[in-house]
Design a protein around this motif. Structure first.
Motif, PDB file in Angstrom:
ATOM      1  N   ASP A  62      12.486  14.920  63.313  1.00 56.41           N
ATOM      2  CA  ASP A  62      11.610  15.828  63.399  1.00 56.41           C
ATOM      3  C   ASP A  62      10.709  15.244  64.208  1.00 56.41           C
ATOM      4  OD1 ASP A  62      10.429  18.376  62.956  1.00 56.41           O
ATOM      5  OD2 ASP A  62       9.662  17.708  60.620  1.00 56.41           O
ATOM      6  N   VAL A  63       9.770  16.354  64.405  1.00 58.98           N
ATOM      7  CA  VAL A  63       8.976  15.285  65.420  1.00 58.98           C
ATOM      8  C   VAL A  63       6.928  15.451  64.433  1.00 58.98           C
ATOM      9  CG1 VAL A  63       6.876  16.494  67.432  1.00 58.98           C
ATOM     10  CG2 VAL A  63       9.302  16.445  67.733  1.00 58.98           C
ATOM     11  N   GLN A  64       6.703  15.949  64.086  1.00 56.69           N
ATOM     12  CA  GLN A  64       6.345  15.913  63.212  1.00 56.69           C
ATOM     13  C   GLN A  64       6.014  15.578  61.342  1.00 56.69           C
ATOM     14  OE1 GLN A  64       3.259  19.194  63.110  1.00 56.69           O
ATOM     15  NE2 GLN A  64       1.803  18.370  65.067  1.00 56.69           N
ATOM     16  N   MET A  65       5.966  14.506  61.638  1.00 50.56           N
ATOM     17  CA  MET A  65       6.146  13.685  59.612  1.00 50.56           C
ATOM     18  C   MET A  65       5.614  13.049  59.470  1.00 50.56           C
ATOM     19  SD  MET A  65      10.285  13.105  59.624  1.00 50.56           S
ATOM     20  CE  MET A  65      10.040  11.190  61.364  1.00 50.56           C
ATOM     21  N   PRO A  66       4.221  12.813  58.405  1.00 48.44           N
ATOM     22  CA  PRO A  66       3.547  11.798  58.056  1.00 48.44           C
ATOM     23  C   PRO A  66       4.185  10.425  57.865  1.00 48.44           C
ATOM     24  CG  PRO A  66       4.983  12.903  56.150  1.00 48.44           C
ATOM     25  CD  PRO A  66       5.224  13.077  56.748  1.00 48.44           C
ATOM     26  N   ARG A  67       2.810   9.507  57.821  1.00 53.15           N
ATOM     27  CA  ARG A  67       2.934   8.054  58.226  1.00 53.15           C
ATOM     28  C   ARG A  67       2.823   7.939  59.573  1.00 53.15           C
ATOM     29  NH1 ARG A  67       5.138   3.827  53.534  1.00 53.15           N
ATOM     30  NH2 ARG A  67       7.207   6.116  54.005  1.00 53.15           N
ATOM     31  N   MET A  68       4.402   7.999  59.638  1.00 52.91           N
ATOM     32  CA  MET A  68       5.021   8.431  61.584  1.00 52.91           C
ATOM     33  C   MET A  68       5.442   9.058  62.520  1.00 52.91           C
ATOM     34  SD  MET A  68       7.701   5.128  63.258  1.00 52.91           S
ATOM     35  CE  MET A  68       6.456   3.184  62.851  1.00 52.91           C
ATOM     36  N   SER A  69       5.041   9.734  63.018  1.00 52.61           N
ATOM     37  CA  SER A  69       5.665  10.991  63.988  1.00 52.61           C
ATOM     38  C   SER A  69       7.347  10.417  64.240  1.00 52.61           C
ATOM     39  CB  SER A  69       4.176  11.337  65.349  1.00 52.61           C
ATOM     40  OG  SER A  69       4.910  10.341  66.205  1.00 52.61           O
ATOM     41  N   GLY A  70       8.160  12.091  64.330  1.00 48.65           N
ATOM     42  CA  GLY A  70       9.893  11.217  65.148  1.00 48.65           C
ATOM     43  C   GLY A  70       9.225  10.606  66.003  1.00 48.65           C
ATOM     44  N   VAL A  71       8.161  11.353  67.586  1.00 46.36           N
ATOM     45  CA  VAL A  71       8.674  10.566  68.693  1.00 46.36           C
ATOM     46  C   VAL A  71       8.126   9.070  68.117  1.00 46.36           C
ATOM     47  CG1 VAL A  71       7.705  10.090  70.874  1.00 46.36           C
ATOM     48  CG2 VAL A  71       7.415  12.588  69.918  1.00 46.36           C
ATOM     49  N   GLN A  72       6.803   8.694  67.596  1.00 50.16           N
ATOM     50  CA  GLN A  72       7.051   7.427  67.305  1.00 50.16           C
ATOM     51  C   GLN A  72       8.163   6.523  66.030  1.00 50.16           C
ATOM     52  OE1 GLN A  72       3.324   7.825  65.312  1.00 50.16           O
ATOM     53  NE2 GLN A  72       2.218   7.253  66.882  1.00 50.16           N
ATOM     54  N   TYR A  99       8.329  15.922  76.770  1.00 47.21           N
ATOM     55  CA  TYR A  99       8.668  14.545  77.930  1.00 47.21           C
ATOM     56  C   TYR A  99       8.385  13.927  76.702  1.00 47.21           C
ATOM     57  CZ  TYR A  99       6.138  11.668  81.577  1.00 47.21           C
ATOM     58  OH  TYR A  99       6.911  10.382  81.848  1.00 47.21           O
ATOM     59  N   ASP A 100       7.309  13.596  75.500  1.00 47.53           N
ATOM     60  CA  ASP A 100       7.224  12.514  74.403  1.00 47.53           C
ATOM     61  C   ASP A 100       7.898  12.169  74.763  1.00 47.53           C
ATOM     62  OD1 ASP A 100       4.416  12.250  75.703  1.00 47.53           O
ATOM     63  OD2 ASP A 100       3.754  13.243  73.998  1.00 47.53           O
ATOM     64  N   ALA A 101       8.830  12.453  73.886  1.00 48.67           N
ATOM     65  CA  ALA A 101      10.422  12.448  73.352  1.00 48.67           C
ATOM     66  C   ALA A 101      11.356  11.931  74.170  1.00 48.67           C
ATOM     67  CB  ALA A 101      10.861  14.092  72.565  1.00 48.67           C
ATOM     68  N   ILE A 102      11.502  12.802  74.752  1.00 48.18           N
ATOM     69  CA  ILE A 102      12.460  11.683  76.710  1.00 48.18           C
ATOM     70  C   ILE A 102      11.746  10.729  76.372  1.00 48.18           C
ATOM     71  CG2 ILE A 102      13.130  12.533  78.871  1.00 48.18           C
ATOM     72  CD1 ILE A 102      14.173  14.159  75.791  1.00 48.18           C
ATOM     73  N   LYS A 103      10.834  10.483  77.157  1.00 47.79           N
ATOM     74  CA  LYS A 103       9.886   9.470  77.296  1.00 47.79           C
ATOM     75  C   LYS A 103      10.388   8.439  76.083  1.00 47.79           C
ATOM     76  CE  LYS A 103       5.958   7.444  78.478  1.00 47.79           C
ATOM     77  NZ  LYS A 103       4.341   7.135  79.281  1.00 47.79           N
ATOM     78  N   ALA A 138      14.879  22.218  79.008  1.00 47.23           N
ATOM     79  CA  ALA A 138      15.525  21.786  79.948  1.00 47.23           C
ATOM     80  C   ALA A 138      14.064  22.096  81.440  1.00 47.23           C
ATOM     81  CB  ALA A 138      16.356  21.703  80.198  1.00 47.23           C
ATOM     82  N   ASN A 139      13.854  23.906  81.608  1.00 41.63           N
ATOM     83  CA  ASN A 139      13.304  23.873  82.533  1.00 41.63           C
ATOM     84  C   ASN A 139      11.983  23.720  82.625  1.00 41.63           C
ATOM     85  OD1 ASN A 139      15.838  26.158  83.912  1.00 41.63           O
ATOM     86  ND2 ASN A 139      14.942  27.230  82.611  1.00 41.63           N
ATOM     87  N   LYS A 140      11.127  23.458  81.329  1.00 45.15           N
ATOM     88  CA  LYS A 140       9.841  22.924  81.090  1.00 45.15           C
ATOM     89  C   LYS A 140       9.722  21.335  81.818  1.00 45.15           C
ATOM     90  CE  LYS A 140       8.426  26.023  77.022  1.00 45.15           C
ATOM     91  NZ  LYS A 140       6.953  26.305  77.407  1.00 45.15           N
ATOM     92  N   LEU A 141      11.323  20.346  81.508  1.00 43.85           N
ATOM     93  CA  LEU A 141      11.359  19.234  81.429  1.00 43.85           C
ATOM     94  C   LEU A 141      11.193  18.594  83.093  1.00 43.85           C
ATOM     95  CD1 LEU A 141      10.952  16.583  80.550  1.00 43.85           C
ATOM     96  CD2 LEU A 141      13.543  16.294  80.387  1.00 43.85           C
ATOM     97  N   LEU A 142      11.906  19.893  83.372  1.00 35.21           N
ATOM     98  CA  LEU A 142      12.239  19.667  85.313  1.00 35.21           C
ATOM     99  C   LEU A 142      11.132  20.112  86.307  1.00 35.21           C
ATOM    100  CD1 LEU A 142      15.435  21.380  84.950  1.00 35.21           C
ATOM    101  CD2 LEU A 142      15.484  18.800  86.024  1.00 35.21           C
TER     102      LEU A 142
END
Length: 220
Positions: A62-72, A99-103, A138-142
């Motif tokens: 998941d992306v939004q989680m406590p203490r440390m986000s999913g992206v982090q 973008y942050d997740a793919i990055k 994907a369209n947004k990412l492209l």
């Protein structure tokens, strides 16, 4: 598919996490081997399971989680383990989140309203070493890549060498530097240098981005 795919579920909402476990364990060949309710626990669980030889092969994050986000948490996992395969599962399709997740190194990005069969298919696809992003995301990412690409077009675009294309194909299969070195009979340091050159030439920041962009440009 004969292999059992071992999955770590990372979701702070208990009901959602239990629902995902139920869906996944009804599927033949899928096994939930651990759960985490926040980003820090996700990293800890991943390392514990890996030390015990229990995978995990796929992390649903998941992306939004406590203490440390999913992206982090994704960035931590992919930095410490180049073979980590993370699928982001979230309610958000904002460009910045994608973008942050793919990055960060995620190999998949799905919205939580996805049908169960598409979720399972994505898990199998990413397990096979292929990146997977829903078409509308994907369209947004492209579009974002397109804007960044136009900004970087002032730089001379360098062509990839045959050896770099060869390594890029192995990256697309999810191979680690060590695996590539063994397959091509190269020093692992040489492979690392080739990978750095590939990222530089494609103006990307990690392997997942490079593979995704290479496929869009039909280099693979």
């Amino acid at each position: 598919m004969t292999d059992t795919i071992r999955i770590l579920l990372c979701e702070d909402q208990t009901l959602m996490r239990q629902g995902l476990r139920t869906i996944l364990e009804l599927e033949q060949g899928l096994q939930v081997v651990g759960e985490a309710a926040d980003g820090e626990e996700a990293v800890s669980q991943y390392n514990t399971l890996r030390d015990q030889g229990l995978g995990p092969d796929i992390v649903l994050m998941d992306v939004q989680m406590p203490r440390m986000s999913g992206v982090q948490a994704t960035a931590v996992l992919t930095t410490s383990d180049a073979g980590a395969r993370v699928i982001i599962l979230t309610t958000f399709d904002y460009e910045d989140y994608v973008y942050d997740a793919i990055k960060a190194g995620a190999m998949g990005y799905l919205l939580k309203d996805v049908p169960a069969d598409e979720l399972v298919a994505t898990i199998r696809q990413v397990y096979a070493g292929e990146a997977s992003i829903q078409p509308k995301i994907a369209n947004k990412l492209l579009m974002d890549f397109g804007r960044k690409g136009r900004a970087s077009n002032t730089k001379q675009q360098e062509e990839l060498s045959p050896r770099e294309i060869e390594i890029l194909k192995l990256l697309a299969e999810g191979a680690s530097n060590r695996r590539i070195a063994e397959k091509l009979v190269l020093a692992e340091g040489t492979v690392k240098n080739h990978v750095s050159n590939i990222l530089s030439k494609l103006h990307t920041e990690n392997r997942t981005q490079a593979v995704y962009l290479a496929r869009q440009r039909k280099l693979l």
